[in-house]
Design an enzyme around this catalytic site. Structure first.
Site, PDB file in Angstrom:
ATOM      1  N   PRO A 170       0.796  -1.220   0.000  1.00 18.39           N
ATOM      2  CA  PRO A 170       0.000   0.000   0.000  1.00 18.39           C
ATOM      3  C   PRO A 170       0.827   1.269   0.000  1.00 18.39           C
ATOM      4  O   PRO A 170       1.804   1.396   0.725  1.00 18.39           O
ATOM      5  CB  PRO A 170      -0.760  -0.108   1.307  1.00 18.39           C
ATOM      6  N   GLU A 171       0.384   2.197  -0.784  1.00 14.57           N
ATOM      7  CA  GLU A 171       0.813   3.580  -0.616  1.00 14.57           C
ATOM      8  C   GLU A 171      -0.400   4.333  -0.089  1.00 14.57           C
ATOM      9  O   GLU A 171      -1.424   3.730   0.221  1.00 14.57           O
ATOM     10  CB  GLU A 171       1.304   4.149  -1.949  1.00 14.57           C
TER      11      GLU A 171
ATOM     12  N   HIS B 147      -0.764 -16.742   7.012  1.00 12.25           N
ATOM     13  CA  HIS B 147      -0.408 -15.331   7.226  1.00 12.25           C
ATOM     14  C   HIS B 147      -1.563 -14.461   7.694  1.00 12.25           C
ATOM     15  O   HIS B 147      -1.487 -13.241   7.610  1.00 12.25           O
ATOM     16  CB  HIS B 147       0.225 -14.701   5.984  1.00 12.25           C
TER      17      HIS B 147
ATOM     18  N   ARG C 274       4.597 -10.856   4.286  1.00  6.88           N
ATOM     19  CA  ARG C 274       5.995 -10.482   4.530  1.00  6.88           C
ATOM     20  C   ARG C 274       6.237  -9.963   5.948  1.00  6.88           C
ATOM     21  O   ARG C 274       7.375  -9.738   6.339  1.00  6.88           O
ATOM     22  CB  ARG C 274       6.443  -9.457   3.486  1.00  6.88           C
TER      23      ARG C 274
ATOM     24  N   ARG D 250      19.700  19.889  -0.671  1.00  4.09           N
ATOM     25  CA  ARG D 250      19.592  18.425  -0.704  1.00  4.09           C
ATOM     26  C   ARG D 250      20.106  17.911  -2.053  1.00  4.09           C
ATOM     27  O   ARG D 250      19.538  18.212  -3.100  1.00  4.09           O
ATOM     28  CB  ARG D 250      18.128  17.983  -0.508  1.00  4.09           C
TER      29      ARG D 250
END
Length: 271
Positions: A2-3, A91, A110, A152
């Site tokens: 997910p973002e 899971h 994961r 930066r």
DNA sequence: AGCTCACCCTGCGAGC
DNA sequence: TGCTCGCAGGGTGAGC
């Protein structure tokens, strides 16, 4: 997985199922997540009534009267509300059983996801306190991006994914936003003009908003709380399109590695 | 302080 | 078929 758009899609699909429900049981089958699940999590949550389901960056915040459950989906996590007899899959690490007998089930192959209990609304938790502005708010604008990128030297794509400068922009949408803004992902952040920073901020907001409207991206296994996939990836302009023709100019989309992550861009459109 | 890299973990597809 | 390798949407922390 997910973002920000996927987390927001998950939040929206969870909210009507959770708010007002009481938690009757919490079952943790595997405590070995990104951080070990704290021993008193079950005791903190059992009996509590869920008041709100919020999001901060890629964290989901499930609020009860005296505290908040901070939940991160990591790379491969998802949350679904399922019926009481739904068979367990491998899971399925955590079940939160609700008083309508349905179950909020956390699945994460994961195990990069996490759960934390914290007092209050969660905002002062160390994981959230240092986070930068939300990308879809007015605090994230061209002037802000220009200011924080001065000095930066890191690549702008890397900077976009740095949660202390702006939150919620992950690997897919960083590539997509840079394409929309016509900026080469390898450009040193400090070399971006104020005009280009403004263009990039607009592209980030546009990309995230489109993805939320599409219900998030479904690469591999993403689904929302009702098990529905998103379909943003069908609209992706560069992500996972290495070797294909750029939709704008026809040049070949290039696939490179920055840090340990994949980046996709058009060498012709993005300068 | 900021940059770069290694690493946490499992699953899957590609190549042999 | 079965192996090994590389890669996958996240983030932290060490070493420079």
């Amino acid at each position: 997985m997910p973002e920000l758009p996927e987390v927001e899609t998950t939040r929206r699909s969870l909210e009507p199922h959770l708010v007002g429900r009481r938690i009757v049981a919490v079952i943790v089958r595997d405590r070995r997540l990104r951080w070990p699940v704290q021993a008193d999590l079950e005791a903190r949550l059992e009996g509590a009534r869920i008041d709100r389901v919020d999001r901060r960056a890629k964290y989901l915040l499930i609020g009860v009267a005296d505290g908040t459950l901070l939940l991160h989906l990591g790379m491969s996590g998802n949350l679904q509300v399922v019926g009481p007899a739904t068979p367990l899959r491998k899971h399925d690490h955590v079940d939160i059983v609700l008083d309508d007998s349905r179950v909020l089930r956390f699945h994460d192959p994961r195990r990069f996801g996490s759960l934390h209990w914290t007092e209050g609304d969660g905002g002062s938790h160390p994981l959230l306190a240092a986070l930068a502005p939300e990308p879809l708010t007015d605090a994230f604008d061209g002037d802000y991006l220009h200011q924080v990128t001065r000095g930066r030297s890191a690549a702008i794509k890397h900077i976009l994914m740095n949660g202390t400068l702006v939150t919620g922009v992950g690997n897919i949408y960083a590539s997509e936003a840079l394409f929309r803004a016509g900026i080469n992902p390898r450009t040193a952040a400090r070399r971006l003009s104020a005009v280009r920073c403004t263009r990039l901020v607009a592209a980030v907001k546009e990309t995230l908003a489109l993805a939320i409207d599409a219900g998030g991206s479904t690469l591999r296994d993403y689904v929302d709380a009702g098990g529905r996939p998103g379909h943003f990836q069908q609209q992706s302009l560069v992500y996972e399109r290495g070797g294909q023709a750029c939709s704008r100019c026809g040049a070949s989309i290039r696939h490179i590695r920055q840090g340990q992550r994949s980046t996709y861009y058009c060498v012709s459109c993005q300068t």
